[in-house]
Design a protein around this motif. Structure first.
Motif, short mmCIF file in Angstrom:
data_model
loop_
_atom_site.label_atom_id
_atom_site.label_comp_id
_atom_site.label_asym_id
_atom_site.label_seq_id
_atom_site.Cartn_x
_atom_site.Cartn_y
_atom_site.Cartn_z
N THR A 89 33.56 32.65 73.86
CA THR A 89 33.92 33.53 72.75
C THR A 89 35.29 34.18 73.02
OG1 THR A 89 32.68 35.47 73.80
CG2 THR A 89 31.62 34.35 72.11
N ASP A 90 36.13 33.67 74.16
CA ASP A 90 37.34 34.24 74.33
C ASP A 90 38.36 33.30 73.50
OD1 ASP A 90 39.77 34.68 75.43
OD2 ASP A 90 39.34 34.19 77.43
N ARG A 91 38.98 33.83 72.66
CA ARG A 91 39.94 33.27 71.94
C ARG A 91 40.99 32.73 72.51
NH1 ARG A 91 41.93 36.59 66.70
NH2 ARG A 91 42.77 34.48 66.60
N SER A 92 41.35 33.01 73.58
CA SER A 92 42.56 32.40 74.38
C SER A 92 42.18 31.38 75.29
CB SER A 92 43.13 33.52 75.57
OG SER A 92 42.08 34.24 76.44
N ASN A 93 40.69 30.88 75.35
CA ASN A 93 40.27 29.69 75.93
C ASN A 93 40.23 28.61 75.31
OD1 ASN A 93 38.92 27.76 77.40
ND2 ASN A 93 37.45 29.20 78.15
N GLY A 99 36.15 24.57 67.72
CA GLY A 99 37.38 23.99 67.33
C GLY A 99 38.28 25.36 67.00
N LEU A 100 38.96 25.49 65.89
CA LEU A 100 39.82 26.54 65.50
C LEU A 100 39.08 27.60 64.79
CD1 LEU A 100 43.06 24.72 65.17
CD2 LEU A 100 42.33 26.05 67.28
N TRP A 101 37.71 27.44 64.32
CA TRP A 101 36.98 28.53 63.55
C TRP A 101 37.23 30.00 64.41
CZ3 TRP A 101 31.46 28.15 61.51
CH2 TRP A 101 31.53 28.58 60.42
N HIS A 102 37.63 30.06 65.44
CA HIS A 102 37.77 31.39 65.99
C HIS A 102 38.97 32.17 65.76
CE1 HIS A 102 40.07 28.82 68.78
NE2 HIS A 102 40.70 29.81 69.08
N ASN A 103 39.76 31.23 65.12
CA ASN A 103 40.92 31.77 64.26
C ASN A 103 40.65 32.59 63.17
OD1 ASN A 103 42.92 31.34 66.51
ND2 ASN A 103 43.06 29.19 65.53
N ILE A 105 37.11 33.84 62.13
CA ILE A 105 36.20 34.69 62.28
C ILE A 105 35.73 35.24 63.60
CG2 ILE A 105 34.79 33.19 60.41
CD1 ILE A 105 32.90 32.29 62.84
N PRO A 106 35.28 36.67 63.74
CA PRO A 106 34.81 37.20 64.92
C PRO A 106 33.77 36.60 65.70
CG PRO A 106 34.06 38.40 62.95
CD PRO A 106 34.63 37.50 62.46
N ILE A 107 34.00 35.54 66.24
CA ILE A 107 33.06 34.83 66.87
C ILE A 107 32.10 35.71 68.28
CG2 ILE A 107 34.22 32.51 66.63
CD1 ILE A 107 35.05 32.65 69.83
N ASP A 108 32.70 36.73 68.57
CA ASP A 108 32.24 37.35 69.58
C ASP A 108 30.81 38.17 69.18
OD1 ASP A 108 34.23 39.13 68.16
OD2 ASP A 108 33.28 40.75 69.14
N PRO A 128 5.00 27.45 66.28
CA PRO A 128 5.00 26.20 66.98
C PRO A 128 5.14 25.08 65.77
CG PRO A 128 3.74 27.69 67.93
CD PRO A 128 4.06 28.34 66.84
N GLY A 129 6.01 23.97 65.93
CA GLY A 129 6.04 22.78 65.42
C GLY A 129 7.02 22.64 64.56
N GLU A 130 7.80 24.12 64.24
CA GLU A 130 9.03 24.24 63.39
C GLU A 130 10.21 23.99 64.25
OE1 GLU A 130 6.94 27.10 59.93
OE2 GLU A 130 8.27 27.87 61.03
N GLN A 131 11.36 23.50 63.79
CA GLN A 131 12.33 23.23 64.59
C GLN A 131 13.53 24.32 64.43
OE1 GLN A 131 13.97 20.03 65.96
NE2 GLN A 131 11.76 19.96 66.17
N LEU A 132 14.20 24.69 65.56
CA LEU A 132 15.11 25.84 65.59
C LEU A 132 16.43 25.04 66.04
CD1 LEU A 132 16.27 28.78 65.84
CD2 LEU A 132 15.58 28.81 68.16
N LEU A 133 17.37 24.87 65.17
CA LEU A 133 18.53 24.24 65.31
C LEU A 133 19.86 25.02 65.44
CD1 LEU A 133 19.61 21.03 63.39
CD2 LEU A 133 21.04 22.99 63.63
N ILE A 134 20.41 24.90 66.52
CA ILE A 134 21.77 25.74 66.80
C ILE A 134 23.06 24.76 66.11
CG2 ILE A 134 23.38 26.65 68.26
CD1 ILE A 134 21.00 27.34 70.09
N LYS A 135 23.79 25.39 65.19
CA LYS A 135 24.80 24.62 65.07
C LYS A 135 26.32 25.28 65.34
CE LYS A 135 24.92 26.72 60.31
NZ LYS A 135 26.22 27.64 60.29
N LYS A 136 27.12 24.60 65.30
CA LYS A 136 28.63 25.32 65.78
C LYS A 136 29.43 25.15 64.40
CE LYS A 136 27.27 25.32 70.08
NZ LYS A 136 27.08 26.49 70.72
N ARG A 137 29.24 24.64 63.37
CA ARG A 137 30.22 24.53 62.32
C ARG A 137 29.59 25.16 60.88
NH1 ARG A 137 32.33 23.64 66.41
NH2 ARG A 137 33.85 21.75 66.83
N ALA A 138 30.05 25.16 59.92
CA ALA A 138 29.49 25.86 58.77
C ALA A 138 28.29 25.05 58.44
CB ALA A 138 30.38 25.87 57.74
#
Length: 227
Positions: A89-93, A99-103, A105-108, A128-138
């Motif tokens: 969540t460090d925008r300077s990293n 990608g560049l979405w941190h420019n 939205i406040p990703i922190d 149990p049995g239902e999916q939990l999906l983590i995404k990085k884009r919209a």
């Protein structure tokens, strides 16, 4: 929004819908094997006090999703809970996972280290049995295993709920259609932060990328097909 503005929007959308029909736009329809995709109904979006907090969560979206979940669980339909978080969540990293979405939205406020932020709202938590999906884009499809999971389960129709109408829900519906699924947006179960954003986006989505259907019709459909 004011009643007067709502009325004007309704009139404009009715006229535009007539025009679209004249020009050949049509319905995608329900298929034979549905799945429910809940997009970003996690605490950072559903609980007050966060920059991502959306409107109409408690009084409309959560109760509607609860009904959809009950129908899916009763009839054996797959459920996917989608959330968003970031390891860096460090925008300077420059070595970040967004990608560049941190420019934009406040990703922190969706730091992966703080699970409470991106955990699915406890009122509609996975079982149990239902999916939990983590995404990085919209989109819930972009860079994830969602399409493969749905195809392996024989799914041909996705019912999409969540936030926001103007971003993550919209792109999920667009990508879902492109991936070959019948796409259904559940009207009462889609929200946003900005007045007018829901109405406009649902109208435009319904015209071009999905069928936006009322909750009652979606519940009837889920009850008539078996998992």
């Amino acid at each position: 929004m004011t009643t007067a503005l709502n009325d004007k929007l309704a009139q404009a959308f009715a006229e535009a819908t007539r025009l679209y029909k004249e020009r050949g736009l049509r319905r995608v329809g329900f298929g034979k094997k549905p799945a429910l995709i809940n997009v970003d109904l996690a605490n950072a979006w559903t609980r007050p006090g966060n920059p991502f907090t959306c409107e109409n969560i408690d009084e409309q979206i959560i109760p509607g999703v609860q009904q959809l979940l009950a129908a899916c669980r009763e009839n054996g339909h797959p459920v996917v809970h989608v959330t968003t978080c970031y390891q860096v969540t460090d925008r300077s990293n420059p070595h970040n996972d967004m990608g560049l979405w941190h420019n934009k939205i406040p990703i922190d406020v969706v730091d992966q280290a703080n699970e409470e932020l991106w955990a699915i709202d406890s009122r509609i938590a996975p079982i149990p049995g239902e999916q939990l999906l983590i995404k990085k884009r919209a989109s819930a499809f972009h860079g994830t295993y969602l399409a493969g999971f749905l195809r392996a389960a024989g799914v041909d129709t996705i019912l999409v709920t969540g936030v926001t109408a103007s971003a993550c829900v919209r792109t999920t519906l667009c990508d879902g259609l492109a991936e070959g699924f019948r796409t259904i947006g559940v009207r009462e179960c889609i929200g946003d932060r900005v007045p007018g954003a829901v109405e406009w986006n649902l109208f435009d989505i319904d015209a071009k990328f999905a069928d936006v259907e009322p909750l009652t019709r979606c519940l009837d459909y889920l009850a008539t097909v078996k998992g």
